[in-house]
Scaffold this motif. Structure first.
Motif, PDB file in Angstrom:
ATOM      1  N   MET A 516       0.836  -1.187   0.000  1.00 33.05           N
ATOM      2  CA  MET A 516       0.000   0.000   0.000  1.00 33.05           C
ATOM      3  C   MET A 516       0.880   1.250   0.000  1.00 33.05           C
ATOM      4  SD  MET A 516      -2.958  -1.147   2.698  1.00 33.05           S
ATOM      5  CE  MET A 516      -3.687   0.483   2.686  1.00 33.05           C
ATOM      6  N   ARG A 517       1.993   1.234   0.767  1.00 34.56           N
ATOM      7  CA  ARG A 517       2.871   2.393   0.814  1.00 34.56           C
ATOM      8  C   ARG A 517       3.551   2.581  -0.545  1.00 34.56           C
ATOM      9  NH1 ARG A 517       4.083   0.612   6.092  1.00 34.56           N
ATOM     10  NH2 ARG A 517       5.899  -0.531   5.304  1.00 34.56           N
ATOM     11  N   GLU A 518       4.002   1.475  -1.121  1.00 33.40           N
ATOM     12  CA  GLU A 518       4.649   1.597  -2.430  1.00 33.40           C
ATOM     13  C   GLU A 518       3.649   2.119  -3.499  1.00 33.40           C
ATOM     14  OE1 GLU A 518       6.209  -2.213  -3.296  1.00 33.40           O
ATOM     15  OE2 GLU A 518       7.871  -2.089  -1.816  1.00 33.40           O
ATOM     16  N   ALA A 519       2.439   1.624  -3.386  1.00 29.96           N
ATOM     17  CA  ALA A 519       1.427   2.104  -4.347  1.00 29.96           C
ATOM     18  C   ALA A 519       1.159   3.608  -4.152  1.00 29.96           C
ATOM     19  CB  ALA A 519       0.126   1.318  -4.184  1.00 29.96           C
ATOM     20  N   LEU A 521       3.261   5.732  -2.922  1.00 28.72           N
ATOM     21  CA  LEU A 521       4.449   6.467  -3.385  1.00 28.72           C
ATOM     22  C   LEU A 521       4.425   6.585  -4.910  1.00 28.72           C
ATOM     23  CD1 LEU A 521       7.224   5.020  -1.027  1.00 28.72           C
ATOM     24  CD2 LEU A 521       6.246   7.310  -0.987  1.00 28.72           C
ATOM     25  N   ARG A 522       4.127   5.476  -5.542  1.00 29.28           N
ATOM     26  CA  ARG A 522       4.117   5.536  -7.003  1.00 29.28           C
ATOM     27  C   ARG A 522       3.057   6.531  -7.504  1.00 29.28           C
ATOM     28  NH1 ARG A 522       5.010  -0.094  -6.538  1.00 29.28           N
ATOM     29  NH2 ARG A 522       2.755  -0.427  -6.739  1.00 29.28           N
ATOM     30  N   SER A 523       1.925   6.457  -6.865  1.00 24.81           N
ATOM     31  CA  SER A 523       0.848   7.381  -7.308  1.00 24.81           C
ATOM     32  C   SER A 523       1.252   8.823  -7.051  1.00 24.81           C
ATOM     33  CB  SER A 523      -0.456   7.047  -6.580  1.00 24.81           C
ATOM     34  OG  SER A 523      -0.302   7.219  -5.197  1.00 24.81           O
ATOM     35  N   ALA A 524       1.943   9.061  -5.967  1.00 26.35           N
ATOM     36  CA  ALA A 524       2.386  10.424  -5.648  1.00 26.35           C
ATOM     37  C   ALA A 524       3.446  10.864  -6.618  1.00 26.35           C
ATOM     38  CB  ALA A 524       2.914  10.480  -4.219  1.00 26.35           C
ATOM     39  N   ALA A 536      12.416   6.093   9.998  1.00 30.41           N
ATOM     40  CA  ALA A 536      12.263   4.649  10.164  1.00 30.41           C
ATOM     41  C   ALA A 536      11.902   3.984   8.847  1.00 30.41           C
ATOM     42  CB  ALA A 536      11.183   4.362  11.214  1.00 30.41           C
ATOM     43  N   GLU A 537      11.010   4.656   8.089  1.00 38.01           N
ATOM     44  CA  GLU A 537      10.623   4.053   6.816  1.00 38.01           C
ATOM     45  C   GLU A 537      11.803   4.051   5.873  1.00 38.01           C
ATOM     46  OE1 GLU A 537       7.330   6.291   5.572  1.00 38.01           O
ATOM     47  OE2 GLU A 537       5.884   5.253   6.878  1.00 38.01           O
TER      48      GLU A 537
END
Length: 569
Positions: A516-519, A521-524, A536-537
Motif C-alpha cells: 500500500m505504501r509503495e502504491a 508512493l508511485r501514485s504520488a 524509520a521508513e
C-alpha cells in the motif's frame, strides 16, 4: 766436705742477693708450709687407728641409738660420723662388738647382716670362712634364680649345720626361698616351674634335699607343697583330658562337616551330637619271642640258603635201668618166723621184671624281649548323630516363566525328601569318616529331617514382594514420564504452529502495508507530489534493498541463515 758446704752456702748467698723480696717471701712460705704438713702428718699418724663397726652407713637413728646403748653397756669406746658410721678403737674391740650385735639381733633392717664380715683383716677364722662360703652360695643362688623370666625378686636363706663326727648327730641342711612373681607370670600355679627351682637349689647345695626346701610367694603361701596338691593335680589332669576331648571332638566335627557340606549345601547338614569316649590309661605289655638260631648266613654268590636250627643242645642226661627176678624177702634169724605181713608174704616169691628209661635235654634258643607301651590316648567309642534336610524348589509358570505365588502372596515351593539310597550313602560316608567299629560299640545315626525354614522363606517372600512393588512403581513412573513427554511434544508442536501462523499473518499484514505504501508512493510520484518519508521508513527501505541485493549475490549464505533462524525457533 767442708769445701762443698762452703761453696753451697756461697751459691745460696749469691742467689739470695740476686732475688727480689717477692721471690724471697715465696721461698719462705713454701718452706713453712712443708714443715707444717710434715708436722701434721706426724701428729695424725701418732693417733690410734679407728675401725668401722659396720661397713655400711646406718640411716635409722633408732638403730644407731640401740647399738650405741649396747656399746655403752659393754663399756666399749666408740665414735660416730656424720653419715651414720660407728667406729671403735681397734680390730679386737670391733670383733667383740660385732659378735654381740649379731647375737642379739641388733643389726638394723635393710643392712646386709653379713656385712660385718666384709672388713679387711690380716687373719680370718674358720667361722668367718663358713659364713663367707654360705654368703657366696646364697648370692649365687639368688642371682641364678632371680635371672628366671617369671621371677621379679628372690630371697634365699640357707642353714648349713656344722659337720658332726657321727652321722646320726648330723643335722640336715635346710633352705627357705621367698619369690616375688613377675606380673602376668603363672609360676605360682605351674608345678613344673616350682619343681625346677627346687631342683636348681638342691643341686647347688651339698647335702640339701627337696624335702628340706620351702618355697613361698610374697604372701607366705607355700608353693612346693606337692603332697597337699595331689587333689589339685587330679583336677588339673581331668581338666586337661576334658580339654583334649573337646579339641578332638571339634576336629572330628570340622572334618565331617567339611566333607558333607561339599556334597550337600551348608544349610542342609547339622551334626546334632558328636561324643568321643577316650581312654587315657597307659598300658605296658612285655613281649618275649623265640627265634631260630642261624648257623650260616645265606650266600648270594653261591645261592646257598641260610641254615638255621630250632635250638642247640646245652646239656643232656640219659638213664636206662632194667631189673628181672624175685624180690628180696627178709625172714629174720634162722629158725625164727619172719615179720612180713601175710598179705605181702604171698607176693615174695613171684618173678617179675622192671625197666626205667629217661632222657633230659636242655636246649638253648634265641630269645628277644621287648616292652610295648600303647598310646596313652585311645578312642573307645564314637557316638554321632547327623540330620540331613531335603531340597526346596520354587515353582514357575511354564508359559510365562514367572514365579507362582499362593493366595496370600507367598512364593509357591515344592519340597523333595532324600531317598533311602541317599541316606544310606551318607551314613556309609560318615562311618568311614569316624572309623566306625561295630565291636567297639560305635553308634552312627543319619536321619532325614525337614529343617524349619520359615524365617528364610519369610525373608525371601518379603524380598520378592518388595521387588514386585518396585517393578510396579517403576512401570507407573515410566508411563507417567512417557505421558508427560508426549504432552510436552504436543504442546511444543501446537505452540510452534500457532507461532508460525501468527508470524505469517504479521508478514502478510506487513507485506500488504508495504504494498500500500509503495502504491501510494508511485501514485504520488506520478502525480508529482513531494512525499516526505520518515527516518524509520527510510531505514527499513534501505535494509530491504540491502537484503534483496545480498540474496541475489549470495543465495547460499542467505538460505543457510534462514535455516538457522528456523532451527532456533
Amino acid at each position: 766436705m767442708n769445701d762443698f758446704l762452703k761453696r753451697l752456702m756461697d751459691q745460696i748467698k749469691t742467689l739470695w742477693g740476686k732475688w727480689s723480696w717477692v721471690q724471697r717471701l715465696t721461698l719462705i712460705g713454701v718452706a713453712v708450709a712443708t714443715v707444717v704438713a710434715i708436722g701434721l702428718m706426724m701428729v695424725l699418724s701418732a693417733q690410734p687407728t679407728r675401725v668401722a663397726l659396720i661397713g655400711s652407713a646406718l640411716k635409722d637413728p633408732q638403730a644407731v641409738l640401740a647399738i650405741t646403748a649396747r656399746l655403752d653397756q659393754e663399756g666399749i669406746t666408740y665414735s660416730t660420723s656424720e653419715d651414720g658410721r660407728i667406729y671403735v678403737n681397734d680390730v679386737k674391740t670391733a670383733q667383740r662388738a660385732r659378735a654381740i650385735l649379731f647375737r642379739e639381733n641388733l643389726i638394723p633392717s635393710g643392712v646386709d647382716p653379713w656385712a660385718i664380715f666384709d672388713v679387711e683383716r690380716w687373719t680370718i677364722t674358720d667361722f668367718e670362712r663358713d659364713i663367707n662360703k654360705r654368703r657366696a652360695i646364697t648370692k649365687a643362688l639368688e642371682q641364678h634364680v632371680g635371672a628366671l623370666e617369671d621371677i621379679d625378686a628372690v630371697s634365699i636363706e640357707l642353714v648349713m649345720p656344722e659337720d658332726k663326727l657321727f652321722k646320726e648327730d648330723q643335722k640336715q641342711a635346710t633352705a627357705s626361698v621367698r619369690i616375688t612373681p613377675r606380673p602376668g607370670s603363672d609360676i605360682t600355679t605351674n608345678r613344673k616351674k616350682i619343681e625346677g627351682i627346687v631342683k636348681l637349689i638342691t643341686f647347688a647345695v651339698e647335702g640339701l634335699t627337696a624335702e628340706n626346701i620351702v618355697v613361698t610367694d610374697q604372701a607366705g603361701v607355700q608353693l612346693n607343697d606337692f603332697v597337699g596338691a595331689a587333689g589339685m593335680d587330679r583336677l588339673e589332669l581331668g581338666k586337661r583330658e576334658m580339654d583334649f576331648k573337646r579339641k578332638m571332638e571339634l576336629q572330628y566335627t570340622a572334618t565331617i562337616l567339611s566333607a558333607l557340606q561339599d556334597i550337600y549345601k551348608t544349610d542342609r547338614v547339622k551334626i546334632v551330637k558328636l561324643d568321643l569316649t577316650l581312654n587315657t590309661d597307659t598300658q605296658t605289655m612285655d613281649k618275649e619271642e623265640h627265634t631260630p638260631i642261624v648257623m650260616q648266613e645265606a650266600n648270594p654268590k653261591t645261592n646257598e640258603p641260610r641254615q638255621v636250627v630250632p635250638s642247640i643242645v646245652l646239656s643232656q642226661s640219659k638213664k636206662d635201668v632194667t631189673f628181672s627176678g624175685t624180690g628180696f624177702n627178709p625172714e629174720g634169724p634162722a629158725g625164727q618166723e619172719g615179720q612180713t605181713a601175710p598179705a605181702y608174704k604171698d607176693l615174695s616169691n613171684l618173678v617179675g621184671s622192671y625197666t626205667d628209661k629217661s632222657e633230659i635235654t636242655n636246649n638253648v634258643v634265641n630269645t628277644e624281649k621287648s616292652t610295648i607301651e600303647k598310646s596313652p590316648v585311645r578312642i573307645e567309642r564314637v557316638t554321632i548323630g547327623v540330620a540331613l534336610d531335603g531340597t526346596w524348589t520354587k515353582d514357575f509358570d511354564p508359559k510365562t516363566g514367572e514365579l507362582l505365588t499362593e493366595a496370600n502372596g507367598t512364593i509357591k515351593r515344592t519340597y523333595r525328601a532324600l531317598s533311602n539310597e541317599e541316606m544310606q550313602k551318607a551314613k556309609s560316608i560318615l562311618q568311614a569318616a569316624v572309623g566306625y567299629s561295630f565291636p567297639r560299640g560305635d553308634i552312627v545315626t543319619v536321619e532325614h529331617i525337614a529343617f524349619d525354614r520359615s524365617v528364610q522363606f519369610e525373608k525371601e517372600d518379603a524380598d520378592y514382594r518388595s521387588q514386585k512393588n518396585l517393578q510396579n512403581t517403576l512401570l507407573v513412573v515410566i508411563i507417567g514420564l512417557v505421558f508427560v513427554l508426549v504432552a510436552f511434544l504436543v504442546f511444543r508442536l501446537i505452540s510452534r504452529e500457532m507461532e508460525r501462523r501468527r508470524r505469517l499473518r504479521e508478514e502478510e499484514l506487513s507485506r500488504q502495508h508495504q504494498a500500500m505504501r509503495e502504491a501510494a508512493l508511485r501514485s504520488a510520484e506520478e502525480e508529482g507530489v513531494q512525499v516526505e518519508m520518515s527516518v524509520a521508513e527510510r531505514a527499513r527501505l534501505e535494509l530491504q534493498e540491502t537484503a534483496v541485493n545480498m540474496a541475489r549475490e549470495h543465495p547460499s549464505d542467505v538460505a543457510q541463515l534462514i535455516r538457522t533462524w528456523l532451527a532456533e525457533e
